[in-house]
Design a protein around this motif. Sequence first.
Motif, short mmCIF file in Angstrom:
data_model
loop_
_atom_site.label_atom_id
_atom_site.label_comp_id
_atom_site.label_asym_id
_atom_site.label_seq_id
_atom_site.Cartn_x
_atom_site.Cartn_y
_atom_site.Cartn_z
N ASP A 63 0.85 -1.19 0.00
CA ASP A 63 0.00 0.00 0.00
C ASP A 63 0.89 1.24 0.00
O ASP A 63 1.42 1.64 1.03
CB ASP A 63 -0.91 -0.02 1.24
CG ASP A 63 -1.98 1.07 1.18
OD1 ASP A 63 -1.93 1.91 0.25
OD2 ASP A 63 -2.86 1.10 2.05
N ASP A 65 0.66 4.93 -0.41
CA ASP A 65 -0.34 5.99 -0.41
C ASP A 65 0.29 7.26 0.18
O ASP A 65 0.47 7.38 1.39
CB ASP A 65 -1.55 5.58 0.42
CG ASP A 65 -2.72 6.56 0.27
OD1 ASP A 65 -2.51 7.63 -0.34
OD2 ASP A 65 -3.81 6.26 0.76
N ARG A 88 -1.64 -1.41 -4.05
CA ARG A 88 -2.42 -0.17 -4.11
C ARG A 88 -1.46 1.02 -4.12
O ARG A 88 -0.65 1.17 -3.21
CB ARG A 88 -3.36 -0.09 -2.90
CG ARG A 88 -4.25 1.15 -2.83
CD ARG A 88 -5.22 1.00 -1.67
NE ARG A 88 -6.05 2.17 -1.48
CZ ARG A 88 -5.76 3.17 -0.65
NH1 ARG A 88 -4.63 3.13 0.06
NH2 ARG A 88 -6.57 4.20 -0.52
N ARG A 90 -1.46 5.14 -4.54
CA ARG A 90 -2.27 6.36 -4.58
C ARG A 90 -1.46 7.52 -4.03
O ARG A 90 -0.38 7.34 -3.46
CB ARG A 90 -3.55 6.20 -3.74
CG ARG A 90 -4.43 5.03 -4.15
CD ARG A 90 -5.69 4.95 -3.32
NE ARG A 90 -6.55 6.10 -3.53
CZ ARG A 90 -7.43 6.20 -4.52
NH1 ARG A 90 -7.59 5.21 -5.38
NH2 ARG A 90 -8.18 7.26 -4.64
N GLY A 91 -2.01 8.75 -4.19
CA GLY A 91 -1.33 9.92 -3.64
C GLY A 91 -0.02 10.24 -4.32
O GLY A 91 0.89 10.80 -3.71
#
Length: 381
Positions: A63, A65, A88, A90-91
């Motif tokens: 992850d 993020d 994942r 993101r950001g």
Amino acid sequence: MLPTAGSEPQRAAPADLLAGLPEEILTGHVLAGLPARDVVRTSVLSSRPWRNLWESVPNLDVDLDGVRGWDSAAAFLQHCAAPVGRVRIRGVPRSHCHLADDWVRLVAGKSPPSLSLALPSPPAAALPSLFACDPNALAELKLESCGLPSPPSGFAGFRSLITLDLDNVVLYGERGWAQLEAMIAATAPTLEQLRLADIAFRGVAGDWAIQAPNLRRLVLRLCIGSSGLSRDLGSLPKLEYASVLLCDLDKDNRDCTRLLTALSSVRELELGYFDSATYQDTFGDENTPVSSIAEQMLRLLPDAGLVRNLEYFYMNRISCSPNDMNFIKHIVLYARNLKLASMDLFEFSTKTTVDAARELIGIEKGSPAAEVCFNRGDFCV
């Protein structure tokens, strides 16, 4: 020797119980149950034999993020053991979007069952490396503000996808619309959840359809004219939930009978902006044509069983125009399993929630237990 008076007994150093465990136990059971962030942190803060142990842990849930060191993201993904678990990302700062395909390439070689990548928009960074993912392993794919080029020759599609979510995705191929149709069709035996929002094509959109007979959840946020989505969604006999925002259905007064009947099996239906007459009360004039889509739905309700399974019905940002109210009355009348009909009023609606509710007083209900309410902000009648 007994300790002398005034001295403290020497305490044996605590035994490192984990250090004695075989590496396959540490990596396959102890660490494998932790998120990647915690595994790496545990390794860094532990004794020397543990320092690089995280690189041998399979099925890590990665992850990324809003991390601080995006420049080191590639090195981290490269050192993760194969196979990885859910990935994942993101950001991501706009300055690092050009690295997205490199990250996907490193992940693709590790057979992820789930891949989620969200980038800032624009631009939509192209991801040719996505097609290197194991088509038999990838079960969940979520892309936001990304670009998809044409797949390589011989690519048969992601045949094991259960969930496909494309948000603000640009298909760069010459026949991008056909590519999207083929992408969905390749997943037909397994696909259960599909979300398409603001899909765009490099050229003019052709006519394409959704071919997913085992689909259970469908979310569409499209301009049907510019997206090229066919009015015939195909047969969706297992569809249980549909959320549909097709904002320009009525511009060419088109027949949407097949599109609407594809939703006939749903238990939960959410509609928004499907009726251009929603704005007539505020912005229209006497020459504004009445939308055809509401009329088509009204014709279908008693004959095609459009709402035979419907239990929950939602309309978003309506003005309670005559078309809106007539349609709601028919939903309440023909939906014999209805439990809740909830309407969210457009902020510039000339009617209040009380006015709208009064219009439905005493109407016949197909389901006597059905609750009907109108919302405006936090206020509900």
